[in-house]
Design a protein around this motif. Structure first.
Motif, PDB file in Angstrom:
ATOM      1  N   THR A  13       1.032  -1.350  -0.071  1.00 33.88           N
ATOM      2  CA  THR A  13       0.028  -0.161   0.176  1.00 33.88           C
ATOM      3  C   THR A  13       0.878   1.245  -0.090  1.00 33.88           C
ATOM      4  N   THR A  14       1.535   1.258   0.643  1.00 28.14           N
ATOM      5  CA  THR A  14       2.902   2.386   0.666  1.00 28.14           C
ATOM      6  C   THR A  14       3.310   2.550  -0.802  1.00 28.14           C
ATOM      7  N   LEU A  15       3.849   1.701  -0.784  1.00 30.73           N
ATOM      8  CA  LEU A  15       4.335   2.138  -2.755  1.00 30.73           C
ATOM      9  C   LEU A  15       3.704   1.802  -3.196  1.00 30.73           C
ATOM     10  N   GLU A 167      16.389   3.444  -4.575  1.00 30.62           N
ATOM     11  CA  GLU A 167      16.643   3.780  -3.724  1.00 30.62           C
ATOM     12  C   GLU A 167      15.876   5.380  -3.564  1.00 30.62           C
ATOM     13  N   GLN A 168      15.442   5.681  -4.444  1.00 27.72           N
ATOM     14  CA  GLN A 168      14.638   7.252  -4.085  1.00 27.72           C
ATOM     15  C   GLN A 168      13.024   6.577  -3.385  1.00 27.72           C
ATOM     16  N   VAL A 169      12.728   5.608  -4.220  1.00 31.96           N
ATOM     17  CA  VAL A 169      11.294   5.048  -3.356  1.00 31.96           C
ATOM     18  C   VAL A 169      11.135   4.092  -1.969  1.00 31.96           C
ATOM     19  N   LEU A 170      12.756   3.369  -1.779  1.00 36.18           N
ATOM     20  CA  LEU A 170      12.730   3.153  -0.569  1.00 36.18           C
ATOM     21  C   LEU A 170      12.978   4.428   0.628  1.00 36.18           C
ATOM     22  N   ARG A 171      13.395   5.424  -0.409  1.00 40.06           N
ATOM     23  CA  ARG A 171      13.451   6.313   0.843  1.00 40.06           C
ATOM     24  C   ARG A 171      12.550   6.672   1.284  1.00 40.06           C
ATOM     25  N   ALA A 172      11.335   7.503   0.640  1.00 36.14           N
ATOM     26  CA  ALA A 172      10.202   7.980   0.582  1.00 36.14           C
ATOM     27  C   ALA A 172       9.254   7.192   0.450  1.00 36.14           C
ATOM     28  N   ALA A 173       9.494   5.998   0.478  1.00 41.46           N
ATOM     29  CA  ALA A 173       7.980   5.085   1.704  1.00 41.46           C
ATOM     30  C   ALA A 173       8.495   4.959   2.743  1.00 41.46           C
ATOM     31  N   ARG A 174       9.561   4.609   3.431  1.00 37.47           N
ATOM     32  CA  ARG A 174      10.260   5.280   4.948  1.00 37.47           C
ATOM     33  C   ARG A 174      10.100   6.304   5.175  1.00 37.47           C
ATOM     34  N   ALA A 175      10.085   7.105   4.991  1.00 32.63           N
ATOM     35  CA  ALA A 175       9.356   8.679   5.667  1.00 32.63           C
ATOM     36  C   ALA A 175       8.058   8.186   5.718  1.00 32.63           C
ATOM     37  N   LYS A 176       7.578   8.422   4.557  1.00 35.35           N
ATOM     38  CA  LYS A 176       6.139   8.140   4.314  1.00 35.35           C
ATOM     39  C   LYS A 176       5.666   7.369   5.443  1.00 35.35           C
ATOM     40  N   LEU A 177       6.127   5.644   6.022  1.00 38.45           N
ATOM     41  CA  LEU A 177       6.375   5.122   6.954  1.00 38.45           C
ATOM     42  C   LEU A 177       5.883   5.865   8.038  1.00 38.45           C
ATOM     43  N   ALA A 178       7.230   6.751   8.641  1.00 38.12           N
ATOM     44  CA  ALA A 178       7.669   7.210   9.823  1.00 38.12           C
ATOM     45  C   ALA A 178       6.325   8.516   9.877  1.00 38.12           C
ATOM     46  N   GLU A 180       3.831   8.695   8.787  1.00 41.72           N
ATOM     47  CA  GLU A 180       2.345   8.246  10.120  1.00 41.72           C
ATOM     48  C   GLU A 180       2.425   7.459  11.077  1.00 41.72           C
ATOM     49  N   ALA A 181       3.355   7.173  10.794  1.00 46.02           N
ATOM     50  CA  ALA A 181       3.833   6.072  12.918  1.00 46.02           C
ATOM     51  C   ALA A 181       3.450   7.628  14.020  1.00 46.02           C
ATOM     52  N   ASP A 182       3.470   8.312  13.083  1.00 48.07           N
ATOM     53  CA  ASP A 182       4.204  10.088  13.979  1.00 48.07           C
ATOM     54  C   ASP A 182       2.100  10.569  14.313  1.00 48.07           C
ATOM     55  N   LEU A 185      -4.218   9.163  15.722  1.00 51.54           N
ATOM     56  CA  LEU A 185      -5.802   8.723  14.823  1.00 51.54           C
ATOM     57  C   LEU A 185      -6.473  10.078  14.422  1.00 51.54           C
ATOM     58  N   ASP A 186      -6.909  10.680  16.105  1.00 49.09           N
ATOM     59  CA  ASP A 186      -7.234  11.838  16.359  1.00 49.09           C
ATOM     60  C   ASP A 186      -6.874  13.539  15.553  1.00 49.09           C
ATOM     61  N   ALA A 187      -5.366  13.541  14.640  1.00 52.78           N
ATOM     62  CA  ALA A 187      -4.475  14.194  14.328  1.00 52.78           C
ATOM     63  C   ALA A 187      -5.282  13.716  12.656  1.00 52.78           C
ATOM     64  N   TRP A 188      -5.231  12.822  12.513  1.00 57.62           N
ATOM     65  CA  TRP A 188      -5.787  12.146  10.887  1.00 57.62           C
ATOM     66  C   TRP A 188      -6.791  12.725  11.065  1.00 57.62           C
TER      67      TRP A 188
END
Length: 207
Positions: A13-15, A167-178, A180-182, A185-188
């Motif tokens: 889903t993130t990819l 490399e570009q996709v892996l970096r962007a995906a990790r940033a997106k997951l980080a 989302e983790a921060d 649910l209230d803020a989202w």
């Protein structure tokens, strides 16, 4: 860069969000048993003409351990692999099969726990006559796949990252997951409602 293992923690889903629809295989390419784990690895590409499975049978002895064998099969009337082929692939360290086509011996494959993503199952096998070069460009589930592209597959679907964007996709995906983790649910929820209400207002919707 060949950090294929880095993709193990990235959901399809993130990819898909990062790459776009053109890199996501269609819904016909599904896990053939319900507990197939997520797999990630470099594509080893195979093309099988209609009614023939020779080159997949050749590929299991040639693909490197950790590879995801991606198959463009010629039809859905002939199985390109069965239980023994999957067992040998598993023993040789192949991560999974992703097949735009069908296999057979599903009970054996499920029991051994070998991940297969395909269009379905049929009991009738293909012939072994047609020699086609391995490692060429294939189309699987509507996605063009080249050898060395990164394939990530689980119950959510199959996504292909082109090798030169790894490399570009892996970096962007990790940033997106980080990010989302921060986010709570209230803020989202607050941000989501604000965005949806703005779109509705722009299009003249009134409660």
């Amino acid at each position: 860069m060949n950090d294929f293992a880095g993709f193990n923690d990235i959901p399809p889903t993130t990819l898909a969000d990062v790459l776009g629809r053109e890199q996501v295989m269609d819904i016909g390419i599904r896990p053939l048993w319900p507990s197939a784990r997520r797999v990630a690895g470099p594509a080893f590409t195979v093309r099988c003409p209609p009614g023939d499975n020779l080159m997949l049978h050749a590929a299991i002895h040639r693909a490197e351990p950790g590879s995801v064998i991606v198959v463009e099969a010629g039809d859905v009337d002939h199985a390109v692999a069965g239980g023994n082929v999957c067992a040998v692939a598993q023993r040789r360290g192949i991560a999974a099969f992703v097949v735009d086509g069908v296999i057979r011996d599903l009970a054996e494959v499920r029991e051994m726990g070998f991940p297969v993503f395909a269009r379905g199952v049929i009991p009738f096998p293909g012939a072994k006559k047609a020699v086609v070069p391995l490692g060429g460009q294939v189309r699987c589930g509507g996605v063009v796949v080249n050898a060395g592209d990164v394939v990530v597959a689980d119950e959510e679907g199959v996504v292909v990252t082109p090798h030169d964007r790894q490399e570009q996709v892996l970096r962007a995906a990790r940033a997106k997951l980080a990010k989302e983790a921060d986010e709570s649910l209230d803020a989202w929820e607050a941000a989501h409602r604000s965005r949806i209400d703005a779109i509705l207002a722009e299009n003249g919707y009134q409660d």
